[in-house]
Design a protein around this motif. Structure first.
Motif, PDB file in Angstrom:
ATOM      1  N   UNK A  31      36.109  83.559  92.872  1.00 59.38           N
ATOM      2  CA  UNK A  31      36.291  82.393  92.013  1.00 59.38           C
ATOM      3  C   UNK A  31      37.756  82.114  91.688  1.00 59.38           C
ATOM      4  N   UNK A  32      38.568  83.181  91.591  1.00 67.29           N
ATOM      5  CA  UNK A  32      39.974  82.956  91.262  1.00 67.29           C
ATOM      6  C   UNK A  32      40.722  82.229  92.386  1.00 67.29           C
ATOM      7  N   UNK A  33      40.130  82.222  93.591  1.00 65.48           N
ATOM      8  CA  UNK A  33      40.744  81.510  94.720  1.00 65.48           C
ATOM      9  C   UNK A  33      39.943  80.275  95.137  1.00 65.48           C
ATOM     10  N   UNK A  34      38.957  79.913  94.328  1.00 62.76           N
ATOM     11  CA  UNK A  34      38.043  78.831  94.712  1.00 62.76           C
ATOM     12  C   UNK A  34      38.759  77.499  94.876  1.00 62.76           C
ATOM     13  N   UNK A  83      37.507  75.943  81.115  1.00 64.09           N
ATOM     14  CA  UNK A  83      38.850  76.249  81.613  1.00 64.09           C
ATOM     15  C   UNK A  83      38.948  76.198  83.131  1.00 64.09           C
ATOM     16  N   UNK A  84      38.065  76.922  83.879  1.00 65.19           N
ATOM     17  CA  UNK A  84      38.182  76.833  85.334  1.00 65.19           C
ATOM     18  C   UNK A  84      37.871  75.453  85.892  1.00 65.19           C
ATOM     19  N   UNK A  99      32.756  76.027  97.892  1.00 62.76           N
ATOM     20  CA  UNK A  99      33.569  77.150  98.336  1.00 62.76           C
ATOM     21  C   UNK A  99      32.742  78.091  99.203  1.00 62.76           C
ATOM     22  N   UNK A 100      33.409  78.819 100.093  1.00 61.97           N
ATOM     23  CA  UNK A 100      32.723  79.831 100.885  1.00 61.97           C
ATOM     24  C   UNK A 100      32.263  80.986  99.995  1.00 61.97           C
ATOM     25  N   UNK A 101      31.162  81.594 100.383  1.00 59.47           N
ATOM     26  CA  UNK A 101      30.583  82.692  99.609  1.00 59.47           C
ATOM     27  C   UNK A 101      31.584  83.826  99.412  1.00 59.47           C
ATOM     28  N   UNK A 102      32.391  84.096 100.448  1.00 53.76           N
ATOM     29  CA  UNK A 102      33.332  85.205 100.382  1.00 53.76           C
ATOM     30  C   UNK A 102      34.607  84.918  99.612  1.00 53.76           C
ATOM     31  N   UNK A 103      34.775  83.700  99.154  1.00 50.59           N
ATOM     32  CA  UNK A 103      35.968  83.341  98.396  1.00 50.59           C
ATOM     33  C   UNK A 103      35.747  83.651  96.923  1.00 50.59           C
TER      34      UNK A 103
END
Length: 337
Positions: free
Chosen positions: A148-151, A188-189, A142-146
């Motif tokens: 975790x809830x949108x990963x 969970x994630x 994932x991008x650094x700016x994303x």
């Protein structure tokens, strides 16, 4: 030749500059390898069929070296049976500011805090379109700016984009150099992420193997969770392991630099993780072993611990291309009927 001539020159340079010089030489003077290096071993007995793919030999290049799919053909020509590109993210990103790569020569290790620096998935695809016969793994993140809830959306984006251009996928949630990324290893994630990827995979006419790359710093309980997650999500397997945050028993001056440690200090722990996963799961899924392989015997230990394939990174930098040949030669001696 590598250890007596080439490595001393490269090790006089800043590690990142040496990396770029190596790629320049591979792309422009790769033909010299055929002149000065022994011919890679090609033998039908080295072929392995793992998660539905046929590997010409079990020694691969780990992710992190050819992040942008620049030299996969040249690495294959050196004798690697497969090449893993990435970690790739949806958008290009520069990674962490330099200096971010450090040799620990006395420990035969490397500390990196690169931070998923890459040109983005689209740039890699432009190069992969020219691939003819190299078996490619696509390592995605994932991008650094994303947050975790949108990963999940970042991983799905990379999966969709790369699907027609790689042979298998690797989900990287174990790099220590992207803030909070390792939180995605929690049960969970991780179940959610892998489940969404498998759902997308299921929509394809022919599915691609999905593997999970894990950290060596997980506890036995966490590794048991990994086994359960792999079985429940029915992903193809695990890559063990990524770099470590441990600094135990290091003697090099720059041992306190932050980032992930790779190389010989990781040899024992990565093999322990492989053995735990293999034994506790009842060999329920394939494992690619990586971490501290600096000799043929290191590779054999990982295979005997339960790995189906192995990958090189730091060992390749320290020992050179001859290490690939030595491992394949030893495999033929040890495992061939």
């Amino acid at each position: 030749m590598y250890k007596s001539l080439i490595r001393p020159i490269l090790f006089r340079l800043d590690p990142e500059k040496a990396h770029h010089l190596t790629f320049f030489m591979l792309k422009n003077f790769g033909w010299l390898a055929k002149v000065f290096l022994p011919k890679p071993i090609e033998d039908k007995r080295l072929e392995r069929e793992v998660f539905g793919l046929k590997f010409k030999n079990p020694v691969g290049l780990a992710a992190g070296l050819d992040k942008n799919a620049v030299a996969f053909k040249e690495f294959s020509n050196l004798g690697f049976g497969f090449v893993e590109i990435g970690t790739l993210t949806p958008k290009p990103q520069p990674g962490n500011p330099p200096k971010r790569l450090f040799r620990l020569i006395e420990d035969s290790g490397i500390i990196n805090r690169m931070g998923f620096n890459n040109e983005g998935v689209d740039a890699a695809i432009d190069r992969l379109k020219k691939n003819k016969n190299v078996l490619i793994g696509g390592n995605i993140g994932k991008n650094k700016g994303t947050p975790n809830e949108n990963a999940v959306s970042d991983y799905l984006h990379c999966f969709e984009k790369l699907f027609n251009f790689v042979d298998y996928f690797v989900v990287n949630v174990s790099s220590p150099n992207t803030p909070n990324l390792r939180e995605l290893q929690d049960k969970e994630p991780l179940m959610k992420l892998l489940g969404e990827l498998q759902n997308l995979n299921a929509t394809k006419e022919k599915q691609k193997p999905i593997l999970l790359k894990i950290a060596p710093d997980l506890s036995d309980d966490q590794l048991s969770d990994i086994i359960e997650i792999v079985k429940e999500t029915k992903i193809a397997g695990v890559i063990a392991t990524n770099t470590t945050l441990s600094r135990e028993n290091l003697i090099s001056e720059n041992k306190t630099e932050s980032g992930g440690l790779s190389g010989k200090p990781l040899t024992k722990r990565s093999t322990e993780v492989i053995r735990f996963l293999s034994e506790k799961s009842g060999k329920a899924f394939p494992i690619i072993g990586v971490g501290g392989i600096h000799s043929a015997e290191d590779a054999i230990e990982k295979l005997e611990a339960g790995a189906s394939l192995v990958q090189l990174y730091t060992g390749f930098i320290y020992e050179g291309p001859e290490l690939i040949r030595e491992i394949n030669k030893k495999i033929l001696e040890r495992f061939s009927v």
